[in-house]
Scaffold this active site. Structure first.
Site, PDB file in Angstrom:
ATOM      1  N   ILE A  45      12.592   3.173   5.226  1.00 26.94           N
ATOM      2  CA  ILE A  45      11.676   4.389   4.825  1.00 26.94           C
ATOM      3  C   ILE A  45      10.722   3.924   3.763  1.00 26.94           C
ATOM      4  O   ILE A  45       9.684   4.631   3.707  1.00 26.94           O
ATOM      5  CB  ILE A  45      12.807   5.547   3.947  1.00 26.94           C
ATOM      6  CG1 ILE A  45      13.844   5.878   4.896  1.00 26.94           C
ATOM      7  CG2 ILE A  45      12.061   6.674   3.616  1.00 26.94           C
ATOM      8  CD1 ILE A  45      14.721   6.830   4.608  1.00 26.94           C
ATOM      9  N   CYS A  46      11.375   3.268   2.746  1.00 27.51           N
ATOM     10  CA  CYS A  46       9.982   2.654   1.826  1.00 27.51           C
ATOM     11  C   CYS A  46       9.000   2.095   2.432  1.00 27.51           C
ATOM     12  O   CYS A  46       7.594   2.412   1.851  1.00 27.51           O
ATOM     13  CB  CYS A  46      10.668   1.633   0.695  1.00 27.51           C
ATOM     14  SG  CYS A  46      11.916   2.344  -0.126  1.00 27.51           S
ATOM     15  N   THR A  47       8.922   1.393   3.196  1.00 33.16           N
ATOM     16  CA  THR A  47       8.025   0.839   4.188  1.00 33.16           C
ATOM     17  C   THR A  47       7.043   1.816   4.817  1.00 33.16           C
ATOM     18  O   THR A  47       5.893   1.740   4.701  1.00 33.16           O
ATOM     19  CB  THR A  47       8.252  -0.259   5.051  1.00 33.16           C
ATOM     20  OG1 THR A  47       9.107  -1.580   4.502  1.00 33.16           O
ATOM     21  CG2 THR A  47       7.292  -0.838   5.787  1.00 33.16           C
TER      22      THR A  47
END
EC number: 1.11.1.29
Length: 153
Positions: A44-46
């Protein structure tokens, strides 16, 4: 408890992926989008940071400086930035572990990481936009863009 609109944004001085210290005080005089995220290389962060990369002109064209902060060490951030072609500083809140995330009210003590907190700090150092999402809850970036449009007007 996280910050609210109108609060004074806590100062920070953190090393970036190249171990160069970036401080909020040095950025004073222009708006700053402060994006906390749990971990480099996580799914999700990427996705969120790559969307930010792809839409970076939305912010920079409005005079906004973008910084992203996690509790990862600088070496991980350097590899992450290179792999994803990110064009904004990745700041390490590694030590003292999560101190900046704690100051912004977005540190998860049990997991030892920042949650997804996003803060638009105006040129005078006050929070103009604040949003906090929990782990696993991806952010919708349209709210950030609306806040940037208002502050740029």
């Amino acid at each position: 408890m996280s910050l609210s609109v109108g609060d004074v944004a806590p100062e920070f001085s953190l090393p970036d992926q190249d171990r160069q210290v970036v401080s909020l005080a040095e950025l004073r005089g222009r708006p700053v989008l402060v994006v906390f995220y749990p971990f480099a290389f996580s799914g999700i962060c990427t996705g969120e940071l790559c969307q930010l990369r792809d839409e970076l002109a939305t912010y920079t064209d409005a005079g906004v400086t973008v910084v992203a902060i996690s509790t990862d060490p600088v070496f991980s951030l350097k590899a992450f930035k290179a792999q994803e072609g990110l064009e904004f500083p990745l700041l390490s809140d590694f030590w003292p572990h999560g101190a900046t995330a704690q100051a912004y009210g977005v540190f998860n003590d049990k997991a030892g990481m920042a949650v997804r907190g996003t803060f638009l700090v105006d040129a005078e150092g006050r929070v103009a936009f604040a949003e906090v999402n929990q782990p696993g809850d991806a952010r919708e970036q349209s709210g950030w863009k609306d806040a940037v449009a208002k502050i740029a007007a």
